[in-house]
Design a protein around this motif. Structure first.
Motif, mmCIF file in Angstrom:
data_model
loop_
_atom_site.group_PDB
_atom_site.id
_atom_site.type_symbol
_atom_site.label_atom_id
_atom_site.label_comp_id
_atom_site.label_asym_id
_atom_site.label_seq_id
_atom_site.Cartn_x
_atom_site.Cartn_y
_atom_site.Cartn_z
ATOM 1 N N TYR A 1 5.046 15.365 4.435
ATOM 2 C CA TYR A 1 6.118 16.360 4.589
ATOM 3 C C TYR A 1 7.492 15.680 4.644
ATOM 4 O O TYR A 1 8.452 16.118 3.991
ATOM 5 C CB TYR A 1 5.879 17.163 5.865
ATOM 6 N N GLN A 2 7.575 14.564 5.376
ATOM 7 C CA GLN A 2 8.848 13.841 5.481
ATOM 8 C C GLN A 2 9.248 13.267 4.127
ATOM 9 O O GLN A 2 10.420 13.352 3.723
ATOM 10 C CB GLN A 2 8.734 12.727 6.524
ATOM 11 N N LEU A 3 8.298 12.683 3.413
ATOM 12 C CA LEU A 3 8.599 12.085 2.103
ATOM 13 C C LEU A 3 9.017 13.160 1.097
ATOM 14 O O LEU A 3 9.944 12.953 0.291
ATOM 15 C CB LEU A 3 7.376 11.321 1.590
ATOM 16 N N GLU A 4 8.349 14.304 1.117
ATOM 17 C CA GLU A 4 8.718 15.393 0.209
ATOM 18 C C GLU A 4 10.138 15.873 0.479
ATOM 19 O O GLU A 4 10.913 16.136 -0.451
ATOM 20 C CB GLU A 4 7.725 16.545 0.364
ATOM 21 N N LYS A 5 10.501 16.014 1.753
ATOM 22 C CA LYS A 5 11.863 16.414 2.112
ATOM 23 C C LYS A 5 12.886 15.373 1.664
ATOM 24 O O LYS A 5 13.992 15.714 1.194
ATOM 25 C CB LYS A 5 11.958 16.620 3.626
ATOM 26 N N LEU A 6 12.539 14.107 1.781
ATOM 27 C CA LEU A 6 13.447 13.039 1.371
ATOM 28 C C LEU A 6 13.651 13.051 -0.148
ATOM 29 O O LEU A 6 14.776 12.869 -0.642
ATOM 30 C CB LEU A 6 12.893 11.688 1.797
ATOM 31 N N ASP B 1 9.574 4.921 -5.401
ATOM 32 C CA ASP B 1 8.800 4.382 -4.270
ATOM 33 C C ASP B 1 8.264 5.492 -3.375
ATOM 34 O O ASP B 1 7.107 5.450 -2.925
ATOM 35 C CB ASP B 1 9.682 3.438 -3.436
ATOM 36 N N LEU B 2 9.101 6.497 -3.113
ATOM 37 C CA LEU B 2 8.675 7.585 -2.228
ATOM 38 C C LEU B 2 7.510 8.366 -2.831
ATOM 39 O O LEU B 2 6.568 8.745 -2.121
ATOM 40 C CB LEU B 2 9.851 8.528 -1.949
ATOM 41 N N LYS B 3 7.558 8.590 -4.146
ATOM 42 C CA LYS B 3 6.462 9.310 -4.812
ATOM 43 C C LYS B 3 5.182 8.487 -4.788
ATOM 44 O O LYS B 3 4.079 9.028 -4.654
ATOM 45 C CB LYS B 3 6.868 9.667 -6.229
ATOM 46 N N ASN B 4 5.312 7.182 -4.916
ATOM 47 C CA ASN B 4 4.132 6.309 -4.821
ATOM 48 C C ASN B 4 3.501 6.371 -3.428
ATOM 49 O O ASN B 4 2.277 6.328 -3.288
ATOM 50 C CB ASN B 4 4.503 4.867 -5.152
ATOM 51 N N PHE B 5 4.367 6.445 -2.414
ATOM 52 C CA PHE B 5 3.848 6.572 -1.046
ATOM 53 C C PHE B 5 3.012 7.839 -0.895
ATOM 54 O O PHE B 5 1.960 7.838 -0.238
ATOM 55 C CB PHE B 5 5.000 6.580 -0.034
ATOM 56 N N ASP C 1 1.370 9.410 -3.225
ATOM 57 C CA ASP C 1 0.090 9.186 -3.919
ATOM 58 C C ASP C 1 -0.849 8.327 -3.074
ATOM 59 O O ASP C 1 -2.060 8.580 -3.026
ATOM 60 C CB ASP C 1 0.340 8.512 -5.270
ATOM 61 N N ASP C 2 -0.284 7.308 -2.402
ATOM 62 C CA ASP C 2 -1.102 6.432 -1.557
ATOM 63 C C ASP C 2 -1.715 7.207 -0.387
ATOM 64 O O ASP C 2 -2.863 6.956 0.010
ATOM 65 C CB ASP C 2 -0.269 5.267 -1.015
ATOM 66 N N LEU C 3 -0.940 8.138 0.170
ATOM 67 C CA LEU C 3 -1.441 8.908 1.308
ATOM 68 C C LEU C 3 -2.619 9.791 0.911
ATOM 69 O O LEU C 3 -3.506 10.063 1.731
ATOM 70 C CB LEU C 3 -0.310 9.768 1.899
ATOM 71 N N VAL C 4 -2.625 10.231 -0.324
ATOM 72 C CA VAL C 4 -3.722 11.088 -0.790
ATOM 73 C C VAL C 4 -5.042 10.324 -0.773
ATOM 74 O O VAL C 4 -6.101 10.873 -0.450
ATOM 75 C CB VAL C 4 -3.426 11.632 -2.202
ATOM 76 N N THR C 5 -4.973 9.038 -1.071
ATOM 77 C CA THR C 5 -6.201 8.225 -1.132
ATOM 78 C C THR C 5 -6.700 7.819 0.248
ATOM 79 O O THR C 5 -7.825 7.354 0.385
ATOM 80 C CB THR C 5 -5.962 6.957 -1.971
ATOM 81 N N ASP D 1 -2.047 -0.029 8.713
ATOM 82 C CA ASP D 1 -0.612 -0.303 8.748
ATOM 83 C C ASP D 1 0.201 0.653 7.888
ATOM 84 O O ASP D 1 1.397 0.430 7.654
ATOM 85 C CB ASP D 1 -0.349 -1.739 8.303
ATOM 86 N N THR D 2 -0.419 1.729 7.350
ATOM 87 C CA THR D 2 0.283 2.632 6.435
ATOM 88 C C THR D 2 1.503 3.259 7.091
ATOM 89 O O THR D 2 2.608 3.260 6.529
ATOM 90 C CB THR D 2 -0.673 3.735 5.945
ATOM 91 N N GLU D 3 1.338 3.801 8.275
ATOM 92 C CA GLU D 3 2.432 4.487 8.960
ATOM 93 C C GLU D 3 3.589 3.532 9.227
ATOM 94 O O GLU D 3 4.746 3.841 8.947
ATOM 95 C CB GLU D 3 1.924 5.087 10.277
ATOM 96 N N GLN D 4 3.284 2.356 9.753
ATOM 97 C CA GLN D 4 4.323 1.377 10.061
ATOM 98 C C GLN D 4 5.025 0.916 8.786
ATOM 99 O O GLN D 4 6.252 0.746 8.772
ATOM 100 C CB GLN D 4 3.709 0.183 10.792
ATOM 101 N N HIS D 5 4.258 0.722 7.699
ATOM 102 C CA HIS D 5 4.834 0.244 6.443
ATOM 103 C C HIS D 5 5.827 1.263 5.872
ATOM 104 O O HIS D 5 6.945 0.897 5.451
ATOM 105 C CB HIS D 5 3.707 -0.017 5.434
#
Length: 793
Positions: A473-478, A500-504, A506-510, A515-519
């Motif tokens: 949700y945060q990435l979509e808003k950004l 980069d944000l769109k790649n993130f 996609d990564d969350l879907v998988t 360390d995903t949240e911190q990264h």
């Protein structure tokens, strides 16, 4: 009676100067020269006023003869000392005073017309007995030390109360018995000396107006303001005074010492570990350094030189003209802070004990030069009492903190506290005797372990899902925000950032990694947020969107943390409910037989229980106690599961729980590890128990991929046939009461590393009890039925 200040008096008072007059007559008869001539002239002057010899009976007679009396007393009141001495004619303990020295007149003028002479804390009881003691000492020759220090509290013109010690000279007083006087013997005097509080007895031996007190006394006052203030300070610091009363009282005392009518005091604590100034909860005196804040960083509040002087070197700081100091030192935040409180001069005095800074005593004034480095030296008088008091308060606070830590955070349980106290006492006694003593290790042998856990099922999956939803949700808003900023030319280009944000996303879907949240958050802080903060000239619409974005990044209120907050609330509510049940029931279990108990809060609650004769040596332990505690453990886990099931209705995420009990029938030893401050299993063989505990909850049924624990069921791990039979008996009892389901599953547990041969019982927990919960879980009734079943078998 002249001036009946008190209703009863053992004396008839005759204010007379007969001893002075008799001295003049003797000088005239036996002498020649100037002294004899002066005496002759003075006798001639007083001849028309016989009341001066026989006794004055009214105030008017004193006023009318004021000049003559002053002439008569000129030798006792030399003019050269009149501006220095505080002296007047008086009758002891009464308010009758006249013929004041010049300094005394100035003090009374400043006090005002409404001031009345009243001895502090002096009542009729004290007056009567002290008057009687004058008779005993002068007429009967006793040596009664009957007088406590007496004081007058006299205000100055600017409102400061000064304290004066009273001294009486009774050389010119004569004690004369009358017909009413009772002559006393030794027994009477001894009786009086043993009965100070019996006023009726004293009046019986010395009836009112039964003696004549003829003559006059001389009262001399000494300014004891500082000494008296110190004494009052000690009383206030030692007493338990209300906050507002203490602050007002201390300020009155310090105003007397410093002679500043509107002086204010404050105190700020110092925490060495954090290097911060602070105020403690319930502090009775305000802090001017913090002025409403809970704490402040010392090095940020003080300039480097002030920090070195005050905090490191423990030297006081005195600023006499704050406006001038601020003008010359604009970088001094503390001075500006004081100036904002309308302070114009101040003293900061370190409170130090054994080289340790406890805090800062603050003296502040609204006028320049009221406080300075010279009168700061007056603090040396009171600082020892302040230091001792604050040190005592700090020590008491540390003891309270330690008690709270021991109760809530350490592994030192009350059931084993006796052993530690016993060892500590040996250490102290040896030290006091000058002997060396090495504390022994604390070990409890032959104790039976009970381990149980309730685990929140799918907590990790739910956590990862909440992180995924919030970050997506945060990435979509950004992405939407950056695209709008590009379109409105509020930003030149953000193609790489958008990629980069769109790649993130996609990564969350998988799936979420450790360390995903911190990264992702680190990337946003370094690469995205500076773009939104660095340009202050965004269009009005974009500025509004940027502000809304940053509001949503707040962990407590922001929309970007909604799901994670729901997850944390869910875990908190479940754990609090489970812990409250376990802790309450544990109190009852301790009353049955003392045992060592510890619990751990994870994604659920684990607990260890150790019972045996070595933990409670004053009680007899047998296997019946162990059976009782095992049944208690099963019962309380059922109660916790059922309570959690009903709690799901209000949980943000309706998570379930699983329960597990590990049976280990062989007694073991536990040893307190000083390095980690908790008990551990002791001995190589006993380590097997710890290995099983750590690995069992993730184990599978042997030959399958099915976990041994399931939601809404309780799993009991055992290795011996006798253990199985005991627990089937407990289960049957709870089945009869509709707490456990009819079906009991039995299976083998897969071999674990270093452990094999484990078996398990698994039974469902019912949640449809119709009776009130308190009646369903009547532990005492269950224990009775268990004991009955044991006897029948």
């Amino acid at each position: 009676m002249l001036f009946p200040q008190f209703s009863d008096n053992p004396f008839q008072i005759k204010l007379s100067f007969h001893k002075i007059i008799e001295g003049l007559e003797e000088a005239t008869a036996n002498g020649t020269g100037i002294d004899a001539k002066k005496a002759k002239l003075l006798l001639k002057e007083i001849q028309p006023f016989p009341e001066l010899r026989e006794g004055i009976e009214s105030i008017d007679q004193i006023a009318n003869n004021e000049i003559i009396i002053s002439h008569l007393l000129e030798g006792l009141f030399p003019a050269i000392l009149s501006k220095n001495e505080i002296k007047a004619v008086s009758i002891p303990y009464l308010g009758l005073t006249f013929n004041y020295t010049d300094r005394f007149k100035e003090i009374l003028k400043a006090a005002g017309k409404d001031f009345d002479f009243n001895i502090r804390d002096f009542d009729e009881h004290q007056f009567y007995i002290m008057s009687c003691c004058i008779i005993l000492n002068q007429f009967y020759g006793t040596r009664l030390d009957f007088g406590k220090p007496l004081f007058y509290d006299i205000p100055t013109a600017d409102g400061i109360t000064k304290h004066y010690r009273i001294l009486y000279n009774a050389d010119f007083l004569e004690i004369i018995p009358t017909e009413k006087s009772k002559m006393l013997n030794k027994e009477d005097i001894d009786l009086l000396m043993d009965n100070y509080d019996d006023l009726a007895l004293w009046k019986e031996k010395f009836p009112p107006n039964s003696w004549i007190l003829k003559g006059f006394g001389i009262m001399t006052l000494f300014d004891a303001t500082v000494e008296n203030a110190v004494s009052s300070l000690k009383g206030n610091l030692l007493g338990d005074v209300e906050s507002s009363e203490l602050e007002e009282s201390l300020e009155t005392i310090f105003r007397s010492i410093f002679k500043i009518p509107d002086l204010h005091i404050g105190f700020t604590s110092f925490d060495k570990e954090s290097d911060k100034f602070s105020t403690t909860s319930g502090q009775k005196v305000k802090s001017y350094m913090l002025a409403g804040k809970a704490d402040g960083d010392c090095q940020k509040m003080l300039r480097a030189d002030s920090y070195q002087s005050l905090v490191k070197d423990h030297n006081p700081i005195a600023i006499t003209d704050l406006p001038e100091f601020v003008a010359q030192n604009p970088d001094s935040k503390l001075s500006q802070h004081f100036a904002a409180q309308d302070i114009r001069s101040f003293i900061l005095a370190p409170v130090v004990k054994n080289g340790m800074l406890l805090g800062i005593l603050e003296l502040v004034s609204k006028r320049t030069r009221d406080l300075n480095s010279v009168n700061a030296k007056k603090l040396e008088i009171v600082m020892p009492f302040i230091v001792d008091t604050i040190y005592r308060k700090v020590t008491d606070l540390q003891n309270q903190i330690q008690a709270v830590i021991q109760k809530n955070y350490t592994k030192l349980h009350p059931s084993v506290n006796w052993k530690f106290r016993e060892e500590a006492l040996k250490h102290i006694q040896s030290k006091n005797a000058g002997k060396s003593y090495t504390p022994k290790e604390i070990v409890f042998h032959d104790v039976y372990p009970l381990y149980g856990q309730i685990d929140i099922k799918d907590s990790s999956i739910t956590r990862n899902l909440s992180v995924t939803n919030d970050l997506s949700y945060q990435l979509e808003k950004l992405i939407l925000l950056l695209e709008q900023m590009q379109q409105s030319n509020d930003i030149v280009s953000a193609e790489q950032e958008l990629f980069d944000l769109k790649n993130f996303i996609d990564d969350l879907v998988t799936g979420v990694k450790a360390d995903t949240e911190q990264h992702i958050q680190s990337y946003l802080e370094v690469n995205i947020h500076p773009l939104l903060r660095e340009n202050k000239k965004f269009s009005k619409e974009i500025s509004k969107l940027v502000r809304e974005y940053f509001r949503n990044t707040d962990k407590i209120t922001g929309d970007f943390y909604v799901n994670r907050r729901k997850y944390e609330i869910t875990l908190t509510l479940i754990n609090e409910k489970l812990i409250s049940i376990l802790d309450n029931r544990q109190t009852d279990a301790q009353a049955y037989f003392p045992h060592y108990f510890e619990r751990f809060k994870t994604d659920g609650v684990e607990h260890n229980l150790y019972a045996g004769a070595s933990i409670a040596p004053n009680k007899t332990f047998d296997l019946a106690h162990l059976e009782h505690l095992r049944f208690w453990q099963l019962l309380v886990l059922c109660e916790m599961q059922i309570e959690q099931y009903h709690l799901k209705k209000i949980l943000p995420y309706p998570l379930n729980v699983t329960s597990l009990i590990l049976i280990f029938s062989a007694p073991i030893s536990i040893r307190f590890r000083m390095d980690e401050k908790h008990f551990d299993i002791d001995g190589a063989y006993n380590i097997r128990y710890e290995v099983i505990k750590k690995r069992i909850d993730k184990a599978y049924i042997k030959g399958t991929k099915e976990r041994i624990t399931q939601q809404n069921k309780i799993t009991i791990i055992f290795s011996k046939f006798e253990e199985e039979q005991d627990y089937i008996k407990y289960i049957n009892l709870l089945q009869d009461h509709g707490i456990l389901a009819p079906k009991i599953e039995e299976f083998e547990v897969e071999d674990l590393q270093g452990v094999s041969g484990l078996k398990a019982l698994r039974v469902g927990i019912l949640h449809n009890q119709n009776e009130p919960f308190e009646k369903v879980f009547n532990y005492d009734e269950f224990y009775k039925q268990l004991n009955t079943a044991v006897v029948e078998n």
